[in-house]
Design an enzyme around this catalytic site. Structure first.
Site, PDB file in Angstrom:
ATOM      1  N   SER A  78      19.506  32.597 153.410  1.00 38.77           N
ATOM      2  CA  SER A  78      20.533  33.144 154.281  1.00 38.77           C
ATOM      3  C   SER A  78      21.662  32.116 154.467  1.00 38.77           C
ATOM      4  CB  SER A  78      19.909  33.585 155.611  1.00 38.77           C
ATOM      5  OG  SER A  78      20.792  34.381 156.355  1.00 38.77           O
ATOM      6  N   GLU A 103      18.328  44.421 151.676  1.00 42.51           N
ATOM      7  CA  GLU A 103      19.080  43.524 152.556  1.00 42.51           C
ATOM      8  C   GLU A 103      19.677  44.322 153.712  1.00 42.51           C
ATOM      9  OE1 GLU A 103      19.485  40.219 152.376  1.00 42.51           O
ATOM     10  OE2 GLU A 103      18.496  39.853 150.448  1.00 42.51           O
ATOM     11  N   HIS A 142      15.995  41.242 153.974  1.00 41.85           N
ATOM     12  CA  HIS A 142      16.576  39.915 154.144  1.00 41.85           C
ATOM     13  C   HIS A 142      15.544  38.893 154.621  1.00 41.85           C
ATOM     14  CE1 HIS A 142      20.009  37.224 154.554  1.00 41.85           C
ATOM     15  NE2 HIS A 142      19.568  36.868 155.759  1.00 41.85           N
TER      16      HIS A 142
END
Length: 248
Positions: free
Chosen positions: A129, A193, A229
């Site tokens: 991230s 995601e 994610h």
């Protein structure tokens, strides 16, 4: 561990119980250590008899029992994002990525070298991230600092124009053969995601990076089916270890 700039970190280390090889152990530095170090460490430990297990994992985390800390926003970014989706973070401390990079490649690496016999030519970095954004920043600004970089679901949209300028400068220098030593690069993301942009940005990025293999940048990428994610890091562990520790 306190950095020379006064920032406090919790450092986690997983290392083999056997004697180090003559050339020293390869090292993988894992950002957001509170959240993902344990998974990487256990994957290394149960494979200790193999090439990828005969290595050291260093997790860089924070003095908290929570998986993530607001300090990461400062350490991993060059400043706030203009995205309205993250307007709530605009007033939080940010912009310390170069200071953190100095700590990572200088003070911390030197401390690890004091405590363990390590191979300075085999140092890898994993970031997820915002940590993935930071990992790409390292590739662009210090392309020889690590022999392998793994960017998982990198938040490349965070300060897009600045990253694109860094990318253009990196690409120009690489094509001009001005970079004598460059990391190899792995980019992974999940098909689930949180936003389409978080998927599109890594997909587009790897397409731009792949042609640079002709100039020495070796790349690998994958979009994980049925992963989001926050689940990408655990899905990527074995692949990341192989990418980081396979030699040459």
């Amino acid at each position: 561990m306190t950095s020379n700039k006064g920032e406090k970190y919790r450092i986690f280390v997983s290392y083999p119980e056997t004697d180090a090889p003559t050339e020293g152990w390869p090292v993988l530095y894992v950002l957001d250590g509170n959240a993902v170090f344990a998974s990487f460490a256990e994957a290394r430990r149960i494979q200790e008899a193999s090439e990828i297990g005969n290595s050291i994992i260093v997790g860089i985390g924070y003095p908290t029992n929570k998986p993530y800390d607001a300090q990461r926003l400062y350490d991993f970014t060059a400043g706030p994002t203009d995205s309205l989706a993250y307007a709530a973070l605009a007033n939080m401390r940010s912009g310390g990525q170069d200071q953190f990079l100095e700590f990572l490649t200088g003070q911390l690496r030197a401390e690890i070298a004091k405590r363990y016999k390590i191979n300075l030519n085999r140092q890898a970095l994993f970031g997820h991230s915002l940590g993935g954004l930071f990992a790409v920043h390292v590739l662009f600004t210090q392309p020889g600092a690590f022999h392998a970089i793994i960017a998982a679901s990198p938040s490349l949209f965070w300060h897009e124009q600045e990253m694109l300028k860094q990318e253009q400068d990196f690409t120009t220098r690489l094509k001009a053969w001005e970079i004598p030593k460059v990391s190899r690069l792995m980019v992974v993301a999940g098909e689930l995601e949180e936003t389409r942009l978080e998927l599109w940005a890594p997909e587009a990025f790897i397409k731009r990076m792949e042609p640079l293999s002709a100039y020495g940048l070796l790349t690998q990428s994958e979009i994980y089916a049925s992963e989001g994610h926050m689940t990408v890091p655990n899905r990527s562990i074995t692949q990341a270890l192989r990418f980081a520790f396979s030699w040459p």
